[in-house]
Write a protein that holds these residues in place. Structure first.
Motif, PDB file in Angstrom:
ATOM      1  N   GLY A  42      -4.574  -5.229   1.543  1.00  0.00           N
ATOM      2  CA  GLY A  42      -4.361  -5.125   2.925  1.00  0.00           C
ATOM      3  C   GLY A  42      -4.656  -6.886   2.991  1.00  0.00           C
ATOM      4  O   GLY A  42      -4.207  -7.736   2.305  1.00  0.00           O
ATOM      5  N   GLY A  74      -8.865  -2.734   7.122  1.00  0.00           N
ATOM      6  CA  GLY A  74      -7.901  -3.079   5.670  1.00  0.00           C
ATOM      7  C   GLY A  74      -8.206  -2.244   4.627  1.00  0.00           C
ATOM      8  O   GLY A  74      -7.709  -1.188   4.903  1.00  0.00           O
ATOM      9  N   GLY A  75      -8.185  -3.209   3.397  1.00  0.00           N
ATOM     10  CA  GLY A  75      -7.900  -2.132   2.006  1.00  0.00           C
ATOM     11  C   GLY A  75      -6.576  -2.085   1.934  1.00  0.00           C
ATOM     12  O   GLY A  75      -5.425  -2.461   2.741  1.00  0.00           O
ATOM     13  N   SER A  76      -6.529  -1.274   1.062  1.00  0.00           N
ATOM     14  CA  SER A  76      -4.985  -1.273  -0.121  1.00  0.00           C
ATOM     15  C   SER A  76      -4.487  -0.035   0.629  1.00  0.00           C
ATOM     16  O   SER A  76      -5.095   0.902   0.936  1.00  0.00           O
ATOM     17  CB  SER A  76      -5.025  -0.813  -1.191  1.00  0.00           C
ATOM     18  OG  SER A  76      -3.865  -0.566  -2.051  1.00  0.00           O
ATOM     19  N   PRO A  77      -3.071  -0.477   0.939  1.00  0.00           N
ATOM     20  CA  PRO A  77      -2.166   0.465   1.886  1.00  0.00           C
ATOM     21  C   PRO A  77      -2.053   2.055   1.191  1.00  0.00           C
ATOM     22  O   PRO A  77      -2.048   1.407   0.290  1.00  0.00           O
ATOM     23  CB  PRO A  77      -0.206  -0.194   2.708  1.00  0.00           C
ATOM     24  CG  PRO A  77      -0.874  -0.892   1.319  1.00  0.00           C
ATOM     25  CD  PRO A  77      -2.553  -1.860   1.007  1.00  0.00           C
TER      26      PRO A  77
END
Lengths: 346, 346, 346, 346
Positions: free
Chosen positions: A75, A273-276
């Motif tokens: 992210g 945010g965060g992993s896509p």
């Protein structure tokens, strides 16, 4: 628009405005594709500030393959992001143009939302190079593209959060009002609402802010009706910037008007945010490659878009001057699901 | 096809074949929508077995709103699923038809894949009621619908697993061969491959099984080249049923042929389960409502589909007789990304 | 305390106070263990309200093995929960006692926190049956047990949220103040703070509320120092109920005092829900079995506890009259990590 | 063991053996703590190979605060890892010692498992510097420490995977045999088994490999009994290296012996990677700081351990020569839960 093609040697790249999951995947794709065409990519940092503030200009650097090696799943943005008020002033635009000239940039790719593209259009008027926009915003509020990078991840973050809230809401048979991001559009709110089986969706598409008083009354009645006819949780999802005072205010108003006890949750920045998710990684990868190909093909003044699953080019103006509405089919689906559940007697 | 509309009173509903995340969301939507139209829904269990095996017929039951109250986020299927060999025999089909008549079912909705729809078509020839298919399979291998229910979740499960594997692959600069589901199609493999930046994608779309020997040779060379020119991990994603002996065999062959050390990972059934991602929940909700509306509208012999984001009806035959290929755009994108990374010197 | 053992036939079970992930796992374990000893379990709903309000008393029911079959991984509580003000009145206590007598309950297990145990002690004074507490609260604020059910999950939910916030904080090099649950203790805040590498931890253990003004000044200086000496994000985690006005107020104060731009995030109820992590599932399973065994062994007036990894019994008074502090070792570790990072010049 | 304290200027650091989530958090803590004491940290890459192979020795480098800035949440290890057969030969050990002398290393910290610590002890016999082990392995098979770094994350990855598999197992009422990592210990298997409510746990602790034939027979009977008395899924978790031929072989044997249809899932390397859970991040942070403090305090030949929540020092020999068994309390708990569920008639 196509310009007379010349040999492209250096592409400038920056991320601007609110960060969105998948921006790094797009950066990676631009660098890989440029490398394929023997083009250098210069990364500017902190959005347009990287073109106008000396300290940041000094940090611009050539992006190598190693720089983008393990970022597809991360992210945020390795190029940092920012809003840049200076770009709304003439002096700022001239400074940006000067920087691009000094650094021998042939084309500039900006990953961002409509504010970022407005700046890009303004820059185009001053600077000779090609300009390409890549739609990166969780809000999905850019016209003429089915999706923007980051939107799908934000929706999934929203449903994971509300799945958790549902546990408590069920255990206490309680009303929750969950406020979601989206700036001035309801894409996130509507999709999250359907996907987490929200009992109510309050968004720009199904409610005019002028009717707040009437809506409050109606909402109170619907909640009370639901609580009498069936037991269980009741979750209202709500777009930010919709209700004066937001979820917190609405909680107070429902209490004051009808003695209804609710809890407000403002999900806030976890949505950025965060992993896509896969969709955003793939979309970003395709768009990044397409942006470089568009430059090689002599295009300028366009936004890369996905239309019915296919990459396409859209004039930048068209992306930002038109609003993009939540599909009426989705609004209708939600309304009809709500109509169905409203009668629920469980 | 539309039949003369009659008053629909009872819909039969079952899930069949491999389970897929989102099936429960579809069940919920069917029950909510049917309730809206004052139609009862009878749930049959264990796929078509629920129509042909006495023990299971006895377990069929009316689905109430409470039954579907908190299932939108659950993987699996509350109606259970199964393959049903009996449906390929005449006696089985007649038994199924008899059950539907005895239970006064006006229309049958089957959530499943192409095997399930083949059974549905066969049943249609014997039984007077309306038949509707809802595409539910992680494989995404049904033609004329952009997506099937469960596919998006399976892709995301795949990338989450490979993101974890990447950690070890990076730490050991090691080659991994990860085998993914998809039956005889590469939808999962291709999407996962792009989304997790796999160094190689081996699937039906870019490789013919006749060329296994040549491919093995080529693969060994590419791996060795990559390991010489750059350091780092090397992940090959591979469709199940593609390579004779699967990932485990390929690992042995690469070792025998060229002394390459690889590790095989067969992701297996984790790809079938889990809480559905937003896309699958929304798709399933829209399809479930649409299926009921199609019944009310007198439709039969159709599959509910999503085409360019819009719900539509497709003749069941068209869904199963045509193969559905991974979009050539996606294959090309992956090939060009691979071409780019192949030159990588990091 | 051990009572003369008699033949136990019926155990009453309820969950009370704030719900916590793992409560369902504890319910399951109680039912499995009771079944083993040929004891019936009667589930009362909505906390103590299930013993005192007629509508809820009527909903009490025998819990079978099928009722607990697939709940070990579910957040919330299938028995519902609630606060119950009536239990603080004599009439409520007598009603509860009467209900237990009428339903021939031999022993009552309450899964909850200190308020729930206070009620349990009061009930014990009136009612002849055995009473057992099982510590279930995300706050981890019960003395004499290493952990309470739900705490570990809440900490992990907190770090997953802050990992996402970190993406934006990094991209914008911005200050975030994240408010975490914990009622009047800092267990969640301290553990989350260390685990997500927070730049500051504000909690009861390292800051007295009397010193708010001095702390504000100090905080402003530390943030400014950090921003000058290095670039990057700055995340403050903060216990709820600590700072007058919470994170939102602190954001305003930092702006007013020193012009520092921060963003407040109140994580809220996402911390209460979600599928329990392994630690909470195992702890709850062991505690549920232990509670039934304690009943069979004639124990009463105790809380089941985990002490240095081993199940033990603690007098209920000891669990609630003593405060449980965050281990000074953890506070020191965080302080020393902060001391280290304070000097950071990156 | 404490050596006469001298001024420590340079610490060498490497990660060795199977990677484990939290190794990066430990690296970060070592660098932060060393910085506090004005000590340089030299990172060696690819495990002990970084001390013995010229190409890798050349890649060793000073780790700055910026190098460890955003790694606490990342799986894998930024220092890479590897097995190193050369360390089992005299020449390798001498080369390692020479490298440490040449680079003026005063003390060496190795994060790894028992193989890594055996190498460390051998090195200690040759080299004058201090040696400290930090237990990093998902297997949790090191004696005298409650936990090793990575174990908790691996257990949680296991339960998340089996929660998904449970969806399909429930939908098909099917038997699954899931093989888990752990080398020659059952820590992961037992904890995952309890936490995911596995119907059977097959591990070193409750089954001797000599009894395979008898066990097979017993297993077949138990499965058949369960399938007759109740319907539903049946999940067996099984330690790797336990059953000759592993889960795949056991599936074949159950089919051949009793016609039982099962599906094997070998979870494999997903258990090694992923973002560490809170427990592993905190444990690694405390251990990393403690390792540096031990060096400053003149310790050598020890492993950092957590014993009943408190950091302590353990002689390296004691960590590797004794086996560490799954607590009998846990084994008993699982057995009693199994005994309970075995009677289940749902």
């Amino acid at each position: 628009m196509t310009v007379a093609t010349k040999q492209i040697k250096r592409i400038g790249l920056l991320t601007s405005g609110g960060d969105a999951p998948g921006m790094n995947a797009a950066i990676r794709a631009v660098v890989l594709a440029a490398h394929h065409y023997h083009i250098d990519v210069i990364g500017f940092v902190h959005g347009y500030n990287g073109l106008v503030i000396d300290e940041y200009i000094a940090q611009s650097k050539r992006l190598n393959l190693t720089d983008v090696n393990s970022i597809i799943h991360q992210g945020g943005t390795i190029l940092k992001s920012a809003r840049c008020p200076l770009m709304m002033e003439k002096s700022g635009l001239h400074q940006a143009s000067d920087t691009l000239v000094e650094q021998s940039i042939d084309a500039l790719i900006v990953i961002g939302g409509d504010g970022s593209f407005t700046g890009l259009l303004a820059l185009q008027a001053l600077w000779q190079g090609q300009v390409i926009g890549v739609p990166g915003t969780i809000d999905n509020d850019l016209a003429n593209t089915d999706f923007t990078i980051g939107f799908s991840t934000a929706v999934n973050t929203g449903i994971e959060a509300i799945d958790k809230i549902r546990d408590t809401a069920d255990a206490f048979e309680r009303v929750f009002i969950v406020e979601l991001m989206g700036r001035h559009s309801g894409h996130i709110t509507f999709n999250v609402g359907i996907a987490c089986a929200a009992e109510q969706v309050l968004s720009f598409e199904n409610f005019s802010q002028d009717d707040e008083e009437a809506k409050l009354q109606q909402l109170a009645e619907e909640i009370q009706q639901a609580q009498q006819s069936r037991h269980g949780s009741y979750i209202i999802v709500m777009a930010e910037n919709l209700w004066s005072g937001g979820a917190t205010k609405l909680v107070e108003q429902l209490k004051a008007l009808a003695g209804i006890e609710c809890t407000a949750c403002v999900l806030g920045h976890i949505q950025r945010g965060g992993s896509p998710v896969a969709k955003d990684r793939i979309l970003a990868t395709k768009m990044g490659v397409c942006a470089v190909q568009a430059i090689v093909g002599g295009e300028t003044g366009i936004m890369i878009a996905e239309q019915q699953g296919v990459m396409s080019h859209v004039p930048l103006e068209a992306a930002i001057t038109q609003g993009k509405h939540v599909s009426s089919q989705l609004v209708d689906a939600q309304q009809s699901i709500l109509a169905l559940t409203a009668q629920t007697q469980c």
